[in-house]
Design a protein around this motif. Sequence first.
Motif, short mmCIF file in Angstrom:
data_model
loop_
_atom_site.label_atom_id
_atom_site.label_comp_id
_atom_site.label_asym_id
_atom_site.label_seq_id
_atom_site.Cartn_x
_atom_site.Cartn_y
_atom_site.Cartn_z
N ALA A 104 0.83 -1.21 0.00
CA ALA A 104 0.00 0.00 0.00
C ALA A 104 0.87 1.26 0.00
N ASP A 105 1.94 1.24 0.79
CA ASP A 105 2.85 2.39 0.81
C ASP A 105 3.51 2.59 -0.56
N THR A 108 0.85 3.82 -3.15
CA THR A 108 0.44 5.18 -2.80
C THR A 108 1.51 6.17 -3.27
N THR A 113 -4.81 5.60 -5.69
CA THR A 113 -5.83 6.03 -4.73
C THR A 113 -6.62 4.85 -4.18
N GLU A 114 -6.38 3.67 -4.77
CA GLU A 114 -7.02 2.46 -4.26
C GLU A 114 -6.17 1.25 -4.66
N LEU A 153 -6.89 4.36 -0.52
CA LEU A 153 -5.55 4.84 -0.16
C LEU A 153 -5.56 6.36 -0.15
N PRO A 154 -4.74 7.02 0.68
CA PRO A 154 -3.82 6.42 1.63
C PRO A 154 -4.57 5.70 2.73
N TRP A 155 -3.86 4.80 3.40
CA TRP A 155 -4.48 3.86 4.31
C TRP A 155 -3.74 3.85 5.64
#
Length: 163
Positions: A104-105, A108, A113-114, A153-155
């Motif tokens: 995810a990092d 992102t 965005t997802e 995201l961000p998450w």
Amino acid sequence: MPVVLREITDSNRDAVLDLRVGPGQERFVSSVRGSLKEAAAHPHAKPWFRAVYAAGEPVGFVMLSWDVEPQPPEINGPWFLWKLLVDERHQGRGYGLAIVRHVADLVTAEGATELLTSYVPQDGGPAGFYERLGFVPTGELDPDGEVLMRLALPWTPPGRPPV
């Protein structure tokens, strides 16, 4: 649990190919060997894959469609968590969460965005794992009947304070 994503090379290939899920989990995720064959057969899905290491040892494998032009229903994206495998000897230690956090990092930082993923809707599957992380069903199924899920995201993952 910190993890490092490494390219698969001649020096680590055998150790990564030896990673296995637990008994009965094969119906939810293909082997590393099967995943690499799938990646080679679908270059248009822009497969991006890495071995997952913790404390210098391979503990898993992850594969994404990396910034791909979506072509539903065959290709989901642009950012799709295609494979997530944690070796049976290393399950239950937080590596799954750490891998998703790392991925995810990464995406992102690339402007995603997802993050999308999918799962086989059967007992013993990963649905609860993904839901605990914040993935929500999109209401769609892929051609194989897998449930598509989306993570905004961000998450902020469980256990990480908001920034």
